[in-house]
Scaffold this active site. Structure first.
Site, PDB file in Angstrom:
ATOM      1  N   SER A  75      -2.732   5.255  -0.672  1.00  7.80           N
ATOM      2  CA  SER A  75      -3.671   4.128  -0.537  1.00  7.80           C
ATOM      3  C   SER A  75      -4.756   4.494   0.472  1.00  7.80           C
ATOM      4  CB  SER A  75      -2.944   2.875  -0.043  1.00  7.80           C
ATOM      5  OG  SER A  75      -1.980   2.473  -0.974  1.00  7.80           O
ATOM      6  N   THR A 108      10.193   2.017  -3.957  1.00  9.13           N
ATOM      7  CA  THR A 108      10.049   0.602  -3.604  1.00  9.13           C
ATOM      8  C   THR A 108      10.753  -0.259  -4.652  1.00  9.13           C
ATOM      9  OG1 THR A 108       7.943   1.058  -2.544  1.00  9.13           O
ATOM     10  CG2 THR A 108       8.332  -1.224  -3.219  1.00  9.13           C
ATOM     11  N   ASN A 121       0.855  -1.187   0.000  1.00 12.69           N
ATOM     12  CA  ASN A 121       0.000   0.000   0.000  1.00 12.69           C
ATOM     13  C   ASN A 121       0.884   1.227   0.000  1.00 12.69           C
ATOM     14  OD1 ASN A 121      -2.880  -1.057   0.330  1.00 12.69           O
ATOM     15  ND2 ASN A 121      -1.699  -2.221   1.846  1.00 12.69           N
ATOM     16  N   GLU A 122       1.112   1.741  -1.183  1.00 14.51           N
ATOM     17  CA  GLU A 122       2.019   2.866  -1.366  1.00 14.51           C
ATOM     18  C   GLU A 122       1.303   4.165  -0.995  1.00 14.51           C
ATOM     19  OE1 GLU A 122       4.910   2.121  -1.653  1.00 14.51           O
ATOM     20  OE2 GLU A 122       5.385   0.646  -3.190  1.00 14.51           O
ATOM     21  N   PRO A 123       2.035   5.283  -0.916  1.00 12.78           N
ATOM     22  CA  PRO A 123       1.407   6.554  -0.551  1.00 12.78           C
ATOM     23  C   PRO A 123       0.138   6.808  -1.379  1.00 12.78           C
ATOM     24  CG  PRO A 123       3.769   6.830  -0.699  1.00 12.78           C
ATOM     25  CD  PRO A 123       3.483   5.427  -1.141  1.00 12.78           C
TER      26      PRO A 123
END
Ligand code: F6R
Length: 631
Positions: free
Chosen positions: A165, A180, A161-163
């Site tokens: 999300s 990532t 869950n990247e920025p």
């Protein structure tokens, strides 16, 4: 600063537990899981565990395996759901999370195969949605996740869950953040091999778990940990959304906890014992906070920043300022090996003996010049007997493309029929199918590439050939990322070298790293070797210095020796780093806009010099930093 009182936690919105090592924390968590599993077994009920991959949980998994093998812990009643999987990777790809889980845990325990759930990375694009729905349904049908294990990424991600999300996101296909992908580049032997997409449980899926434990080790995690725990709960940092959960805790080692206010600025959240190191830390911080050099700090600056007590104990400001200024001033030296025939009472290193026998340990080729290229050149210039020890071959950090280029070159030199056999073998291996990079010839050639680069870098730093040692420690040659297991053989090699060389000064690095990093293993081996040599006569006349790895931020108050560099010395250092051509573009960036190791090293050294300048000390172009290690 051991801070226990609960008032120090006032800024923390998530329960924090700090341990002296990742191993200690992992054993405790494994024990907690074992208790849960056994309790449910006695009730004839299942347990549902949410699992993560990556470096953070590997010790936990090892301990669970030990509990299974040595203490009979059975996993028959356990169901597992993994957080995520790369999209597009087959299960048997060595970097798939399926493969990871088999290797790190599943194949060593009695967990029934049908109880394992990992998002399917090969599902057709048109079926992704349904597949994710099924995954969620399965979790629900089993009554939900009892305990979810998490790591945290450099973007603050949990799962993938990247920025951005959303807090209510569910299992879905996501695009990986570029940071990532950079972090994964080493595992995949080049960023271009890292998948762009993954399937991950959503933040909402994670928050549905009854209990959540996030594991983080090493200084690299400290900033995201602090922001998640003390900052607002915000979709910009997925881990901060954990603040919304009722039963969540972070288990940290000391380096990972180092940016929390209670550790970094304890005087802001409660009373502090004003030892000299604490006073130094606070005064350096205050100077930057109010943007005044140390010698210009005033009583009101102290009292307005939670430091009135320090002033009462050690003030007035004028006296305290001078005391701390002198301490910091005395860390600076252009004579890192000690200045011969000079008064050394206020210098970090002693004058005698001169010249000194000096060993510089470099976990992988290039760590030496990145961390202390300027100092290395100075030590050599100043007439010391410097030898550099490359502990591992570093071959895992060379891309296949680089190896192909080298083998092509060798084949060009002769007609391909009598080309050196290693070149032919490498070419054949790299043109074949899977697991090509673990081929012995490929790794050997990659190791040779790094040797050549290390020698070229040492030449730039002024060291003549023959002053380098390549230990090729077996733990590295036998291992791969996250699967390094140093043994007594590695320890003996390092110990024997120290015993043989009887150095007066030893430089090493790797403190505060994630314990599964190559540098951390090397650091632990050196410390163990030093420990075992405690009673040897050479130890009495030896000093140990830890050098900074350039992507690690060292607070100025922790620095015991600061070695300045002129503009010319800095560019010599950068030239030395340039020689490590196979590493270009591979170092994970500390800031989004810095991609190259040399840029990071240059910025770190310049920033440190600017920091000394801000405190009111001399203004240099750049500075390399060292901490004294007292065994
Ligand atoms: C792994 C996962 C990721 C990692 C995170 C930290 O399944 O979902 O969120 O937990 O990237 O990785 P490591 O532990 O390798 O530092």
């Amino acid at each position: 600063m051991a801070i226990q009182s609960s008032e120090f936690r006032q800024k923390e919105k998530i329960e924090i537990h700090i341990y002296s090592s990742a191993r200690e924390a992992s054993s405790l968590l494994a024990e907690e899981i074992a208790v849960l599993i056994r309790k449910r077994q006695s009730e004839e009920k299942p347990v549902v565990l949410g699992l993560a991959t990556g470096s953070s949980p590997t010790r936990l998994y090892r301990e669970l395996i030990r509990l299974h093998k040595e203490e009979g812990l059975s996993f028959q009643n356990v169901h597992t759901f993994n957080l995520d999987e790369y999209y597009g990777l087959p299960r048997d790809h060595t970097e798939s999370y399926w493969y990871f889980m088999q290797e790190q845990l599943f194949k060593h325990i009695d967990l029934p195969a049908e109880n394992i759930n990992i998002p399917d990375g090969l599902v057709k694009r048109s079926d992704v949605f349904n597949s994710c729905q099924d995954f969620e349904k399965k979790i629900r049908d089993l009554g939900g996740i009892d305990l979810q294990i998490l790591g945290i990424g450099r973007t603050g991600h949990i799962g993938f869950n990247e920025p951005g999300s959303p807090v209510d996101s569910r299992t879905r296909l996501v695009t990986l953040d570029s940071l990532t992908r950079k972090d994964a580049a080493r595992d995949f032997l080049g960023e271009s091999n890292v998948p762009y997409y993954a399937i991950t449980m959503g933040v909402g899926t994670i928050l549905d778990a009854r209990k959540i434990v996030l594991l983080a080790w090493g200084q690299g995690k400290s900033e995201m940990v602090a922001r998640s725990v003390e900052g607002p709960a915000d979709e910009k940092i997925a881990a901060s959304l954990l603040q919304k959960h009722k039963d969540v805790r972070f288990m940290l080692d000391e380096p990972a906890a180092s940016q929390l206010t209670r550790i970094k600025y304890p005087w802001l959240v409660g009373p502090v014992e004003w030892t000299t190191p604490n006073a130094r830390r606070a005064v350096c911080w205050l100077s930057r906070e109010v943007k005044r050099p140390i010698l210009k700090l005033q009583d009101e600056n102290y009292s307005e920043h939670g430091m009135a007590e320090l002033l009462t104990e050690q003030g007035p400001a004028y006296d305290l300022n001078i005391k701390i200024f002198n301490i910091v001033q005395h860390t600076i030296t252009g004579w890192p090996g000690g200045k011969p025939n000079a008064d050394d009472s206020n210098r970090p290193e002693r004058s005698n003996p001169y010249p000194k026998r000096i060993l510089v340990f470099s976990p992988e080729p290039s760590d030496d010049v990145l961390g202390m290229g300027g100092t290395l050149a100075r030590l050599q210039d100043q007439g010391h007997l410097v030898e550099v020890v490359y502990m591992t071959s570093g071959n895992l950090a060379v891309s296949d493309e680089e190896a192909l280029m080298a083998s092509d070159l060798m084949m060009e030199l002769s007609d391909s029929s009598d080309a050196p056999s290693i070149a032919m073998e490498v070419k054949a291996a790299l043109s074949s199918g899977d697991n090509k990079s673990s081929n012995d010839a490929v790794r050997r050639l990659k190791g040779l590439i790094r040797r050549g680069e290390a020698r070229a870098a040492l030449r730039i730093a002024g060291l003549s050939s023959g002053k380098e040692h390549f230990l090729d420690l077996p733990f590295y040659e036998r291992g791969r990322y996250r699967q390094f297991f140093p043994s007594s053989g590695d320890f003996e090699i390092v110990t024997n070298l120290l015993r043989e060389k009887q150095p007066h000064q030893v430089f090493f690095t790797g403190e505060g790293l994630d314990p599964s990093a190559v540098g951390a293993h090397c650091c632990a081996l050196i410390k163990a070797a030093i420990d075992s040599e405690m009673d040897s006569p050479w130890m009495i006349d030896c000093r140990f210095w830890v050098y900074q790895s350039p992507d690690k931020d060292w607070p100025i108050h922790d620095i015991d020796m600061a070695v300045p560099m002129s503009p010319a010395q800095l560019s010599q250092k950068i030239q030395a780093i340039y020689q490590h051509k196979s590493q270009r573009g591979q170092t994970p960036a500390v800031a989004q806009d810095l991609h190259e190791a040399w840029q990071i090293a240059q910025t770190t050294a310049r920033q440190l010099a600017a920091y000394y300048d801000d405190l009111g000390l001399a203004e240099y172009e750049a500075i390399e930093a060292f901490r004294r290690f007292i065994p």
